[in-house]
Enzyme design. Structure first.
Site, PDB file in Angstrom:
ATOM      1  CD  GLU A  29      -3.453  -2.578   7.469  1.00  0.00           C
ATOM      2  OE1 GLU A  29      -2.352  -2.802   6.977  1.00  0.00           O
ATOM      3  OE2 GLU A  29      -4.103  -1.554   7.213  1.00  0.00           O
TER       4      GLU A  29
ATOM      5  CG  HIS B 212      -5.714   1.923   5.232  1.00  0.00           C
ATOM      6  ND1 HIS B 212      -5.254   2.947   6.016  1.00  0.00           N
ATOM      7  CD2 HIS B 212      -4.706   1.022   5.157  1.00  0.00           C
ATOM      8  CE1 HIS B 212      -4.000   2.678   6.384  1.00  0.00           C
ATOM      9  NE2 HIS B 212      -3.653   1.519   5.874  1.00  0.00           N
TER      10      HIS B 212
ATOM     11  CG  ASN C 112      -1.678   1.229   1.464  1.00  0.00           C
ATOM     12  OD1 ASN C 112      -1.790   2.056   0.552  1.00  0.00           O
ATOM     13  ND2 ASN C 112      -2.229   1.396   2.661  1.00  0.00           N
ATOM     14  CD1 TRP C 113       3.374   1.005  -2.957  1.00  0.00           C
ATOM     15  CD2 TRP C 113       3.368   2.209  -4.852  1.00  0.00           C
ATOM     16  NE1 TRP C 113       4.020   0.275  -3.920  1.00  0.00           N
ATOM     17  CE2 TRP C 113       4.027   0.986  -5.094  1.00  0.00           C
ATOM     18  CE3 TRP C 113       3.235   3.123  -5.893  1.00  0.00           C
ATOM     19  CZ2 TRP C 113       4.562   0.667  -6.340  1.00  0.00           C
ATOM     20  CZ3 TRP C 113       3.762   2.810  -7.140  1.00  0.00           C
ATOM     21  CH2 TRP C 113       4.424   1.591  -7.344  1.00  0.00           C
ATOM     22  CE  LYS C 114      -0.019   3.401   4.733  1.00  0.00           C
ATOM     23  NZ  LYS C 114       0.029   3.514   6.169  1.00  0.00           N
TER      24      LYS C 114
ATOM     25  N   GLY D 223       2.354   2.360  10.649  1.00  0.00           N
ATOM     26  CA  GLY D 223       3.272   3.460  10.417  1.00  0.00           C
ATOM     27  C   GLY D 223       3.975   3.956  11.667  1.00  0.00           C
TER      28      GLY D 223
ATOM     29  N   GLY E  93       2.783  -1.035   4.285  1.00  0.00           N
ATOM     30  CA  GLY E  93       2.880   0.370   3.912  1.00  0.00           C
ATOM     31  C   GLY E  93       4.345   0.738   3.679  1.00  0.00           C
ATOM     32  N   GLY E  94       4.969   1.285   4.705  1.00  0.00           N
ATOM     33  CA  GLY E  94       6.338   1.814   4.598  1.00  0.00           C
ATOM     34  C   GLY E  94       7.326   0.898   3.893  1.00  0.00           C
TER      35      GLY E  94
ATOM     36  CB  SER F   3       5.234  -1.690  12.054  1.00  0.00           C
ATOM     37  OG  SER F   3       4.781  -0.366  12.268  1.00  0.00           O
TER      38      SER F   3
HETATM   39  P1  PGA Z   1       2.874   0.277   7.665  1.00  0.00           P
HETATM   40  O1  PGA Z   1       1.431   0.503   7.038  1.00  0.00           O
HETATM   41  O2  PGA Z   1       3.394  -1.031   7.101  1.00  0.00           O
HETATM   42  O3  PGA Z   1       3.674   1.448   7.229  1.00  0.00           O
HETATM   43  O4  PGA Z   1       2.686   0.199   9.152  1.00  0.00           O
HETATM   44  C1  PGA Z   1       0.517  -0.554   6.873  1.00  0.00           C
HETATM   45  C2  PGA Z   1      -0.736  -0.068   6.217  1.00  0.00           C
HETATM   46  O5  PGA Z   1      -1.116   1.096   6.429  1.00  0.00           O
HETATM   47  O6  PGA Z   1      -1.399  -0.807   5.476  1.00  0.00           O
END
Ligand code: PGA
Length: 255
Positions: free
Chosen positions: A166, A96, A10-12, A172, A233-234, A212
């Site tokens: 999640e 999300h 998920n690149w946001k 994040g 995400g990250g 994370s």
């Molecule tokens: P993260 O994000 O891996 O940066 O914690 C996960 C997500 O928002 O799907």
């Protein structure tokens, strides 16, 4: 039982269209041998179109991060399922925590989106998860129950639905839920789905963990019984960590 795994990035709101294209091109060129892992790139809307072309001959899928439930209309700033479909999208992340908590999306909206995505022939990745306050006051199981009940209301079949657990406090933040917390929550989710549908259907549903996830914890997290993959995400924004996580999952699947 679920024999394959899903790893979605998920690149946001990161990467321009050119950056996204270069990233996916580099990733495709790695020629990874990962038959049982379904890799999904979820770029921002503006990068979807470009990436579709690269993925045409690659074994990877494209996902979007949100959509509206109507096909068209006066909805400034929104995008519909058929518009996403025309960009080659297979999956849509819905509910999300950033949509729920930053943009105040309700379970009712999320449910409309889930149904619209399914009606359009795409697959929803329905995100659920508790806040830190809810965890502290022992409400996690109830929160998951309600988000699933409302999010899946009127959804008769689960074969095209992916669930992502999640915990909001682990997204994040660098703070991962413990193995016990993830195992317990995933088991709850599986049992709730079993009560709503059937044990077989619940067992066949992919339940991803997100929050994370990184190369250092991927092996342990993927070793948890009810974890069928990750929503990342990250660590999905750079080739190396994303690749490492995928290879770890693939290796574990092969035993
Ligand atoms: P993260 O994000 O891996 O940066 O914690 C996960 C997500 O928002 O799907």
């Amino acid at each position: 039982m679920n024999k394959h795994a899903i790893v979605a990035g998920n690149w946001k709101m990161y990467k321009t269209s050119v950056e996204g294209r270069n990233f996916v091109e580099d990733f495709v060129n790695l020629m990874l041998n990962i038959d049982d892992v379904e890799v999904i790139f979820c770029p921002p809307f503006s990068a979807l179109f470009n990436i579709d072309v690269i993925l045409k001959d690659a074994p990877y899928k494209l996902g979007a991060q949100n959509c509206h439930w109507e096909n068209e209309g006066a909805f400034t700033g929104e995008i519909s399922v058929n518009m996403l479909e025309s960009c080659g999208v297979d999956y849509v992340i819905l509910g999300h925590s950033e949509r729920r908590h930053v943009f105040n999306e309700t379970d009712e909206w999320i449910n409309k989106k889930v149904k619209s995505v399914l009606n359009g022939g795409l697959k929803p990745i329905l995100c659920i998860g508790e806040t830190l306050d809810q965890r502290k006051s022992n409400e996690t199981k109830d929160v998951l129950f309600h988000q699933l009940k409302e999010g899946l209301s009127g959804v008769e079949k689960l074969d095209e639905v992916v669930i992502a657990y999640e915990p909001v406090w682990a997204i994040g933040t660098g703070e991962t839920a413990t193995i016990e917390q993830v195992g317990e929550a995933h088991k709850w989710v599986r049992n709730i789905l079993s009560d709503f549908y059937s044990r077989d259907i619940a067992d066949d549903t992919s339940i991803l963990y997100g929050g994370s996830v990184k190369p250092e914890n991927a092996e342990e997290l993927f070793g948890i019984k009810d974890v069928n993959g990750f929503l990342i995400g990250g660590a999905s924004l750079k080739i190396d960590p994303f690749k490492e996580i995928i290879l770890t999952v693939n290796k574990k699947l092969k035993g």
